[in-house]
Design a protein around this motif. Sequence first.
Motif: not given
Length: 284
Positions: A134, A155-156, A159-160, A162-163, A168-169, A182-183
Amino acid sequence: MERIVYVNGAYVPESEAKVSIFDRGFLFADAVYEVTSVLDGKLIDNAGHLARLERSCRELGIKMPTTAEQLTSIQQTLIEKNHLVEGGIYLQLTRGNEGDRDFSYQDAIEPTLVLFTQAKQLVDSPKVKHGIKVISFGDIRWKRRDIKTTSLLPACLAKHAAHAAGADDVWLIEDGYVTEGGSSNAYIVTQEGTLVTRPLSHDILHGITRAALMKLVQDTGVAIEERLFTIEEAMQAKEAFISSATTFVWPVVAIDDQPVGDGQPGSIALQLRDIYIQTARAHS
Ligand code: PMP
């Protein structure tokens, strides 16, 4: 075979499912949702998810169109129609649609109810063996994170990011402290072996998996402290992990590229995951 979904009283193939462009869920994210996991074709912790849905609706003044029993029956019908063995059921309830775009709304508006299944390997997930990485990320969400709304843009974006960073998150940070994942809910295990997680408040979602885990931890003899913790404390921890309906428990092995503990999934995280899955299977 096309997936069969539920929209406002009808079971239809997904290509025929329709919701109005004036629906307030679409225009304003004026909607709440729940995700219940499915193992061996059975709903896991569903009473808790439906109770939280009722609470989210009460907090926002969204009308529940059906009872919890009727919702369970719709969920079970979707499991059967789609031959779902493992995965989840997504349920979204919006305030509805008054035929135009307007910020204000009538209290009597009829809600929109949509449910669909998602097949997914939950038990044999590669994230368990290797853990997840993370990154820390600013928590820019609104101040009522205890209400499970579909306003998920923060959150979107997180997470984007992070990727894009090869992780991963995220673990979200506010005023220097970790709020949650994130979720997911976030936990650390200190070098002394105490499990630490943020206390329930408006700052975080009251995870249904978190509630189940908290009860199960009591039988393991692991001490629990519900208190705030910083990302720096998490980086120095023996273990870190997350919980949610669709991950159950996933170990966190790195935070901002720093290994947590020895960089391998922690033993308490893996033990809690096993106990959670065993208990869920036995009681569903
Ligand atoms: N926090 C957030 C922000 C979430 O989106 C989720 C997943 N819905 C959770 C926590 C975990 O909640 P639950 O265990 O009920 O899935």
